[in-house]
Design an enzyme around this catalytic site. Sequence first.
Site, PDB file in Angstrom:
ATOM      1  N   CYS A 110       0.763   1.171  -9.219  1.00  0.00           N
ATOM      2  CA  CYS A 110       0.069   1.823  -8.115  1.00  0.00           C
ATOM      3  C   CYS A 110       0.001   0.886  -6.894  1.00  0.00           C
ATOM      4  CB  CYS A 110      -1.310   2.263  -8.599  1.00  0.00           C
ATOM      5  SG  CYS A 110      -2.176   3.447  -7.562  1.00  0.00           S
ATOM      6  N   THR A 111      -1.142   0.735  -6.289  1.00  0.00           N
ATOM      7  CA  THR A 111      -1.268  -0.109  -5.102  1.00  0.00           C
ATOM      8  C   THR A 111      -1.346  -1.590  -5.430  1.00  0.00           C
ATOM      9  OG1 THR A 111      -3.668   0.254  -5.102  1.00  0.00           O
ATOM     10  CG2 THR A 111      -2.334   1.702  -3.709  1.00  0.00           C
TER      11      THR A 111
END
Length: 201
Positions: A110-111
């Site tokens: 993800c981030t």
Amino acid sequence: MGNTIGITVFEGAEELDFVGPWEVFTASAGLLERAGADPDRVVLVAADTGPVRCGKGLRVLPDATFADHPALDVLLVPGGRGTRRGAEDPQLLGWIAATAARATWVTSVCTGSLLLFVSGVGKGRRLATHWGFEDQLAALGADVVRDARWVRDGNVVSSQGVSAGIDMSLWLVGQLHSPAHARATQRFMQYDPAPPYAADV
């Protein structure tokens, strides 16, 4: 001797970003041990040993700190809202950069790719991230891959959001051991993600 896999956690980390890979790596380790092979070791690493409150409220206790963890063959950096603060945390970024320089594989979910990029580890690498963050990461100058659940660039492997970390981790188990072992791990977990959403209502 098995691999040592370090998963870093920080305030605001997305739970499934690291719990999903944790399940993959520990399931794999259990199957290895059952077969008489050296199992991999998985450790949660944070700045200190205190409880870490994650993005949706789950609190976890790290196994080791940035200062005292074992040597890591694999580093995994999760995402979540906490990565925005993490991107301005010199202690976290410095640790990621130093640890990545010694690890065989460096991964993100993800981030978490934001932390890889800002720390310098992901610069010049193709990176995947959550679909809702792709434009922001690209605006920072990252080479964002938008059409793959996970992407490998050298020894850096990044995945899209949340559940994509499970896919990436299974692939990595195949690299660390064998594709057959990765398939056995997937079967043990009863992980069968296709189709991603089958219900009509």
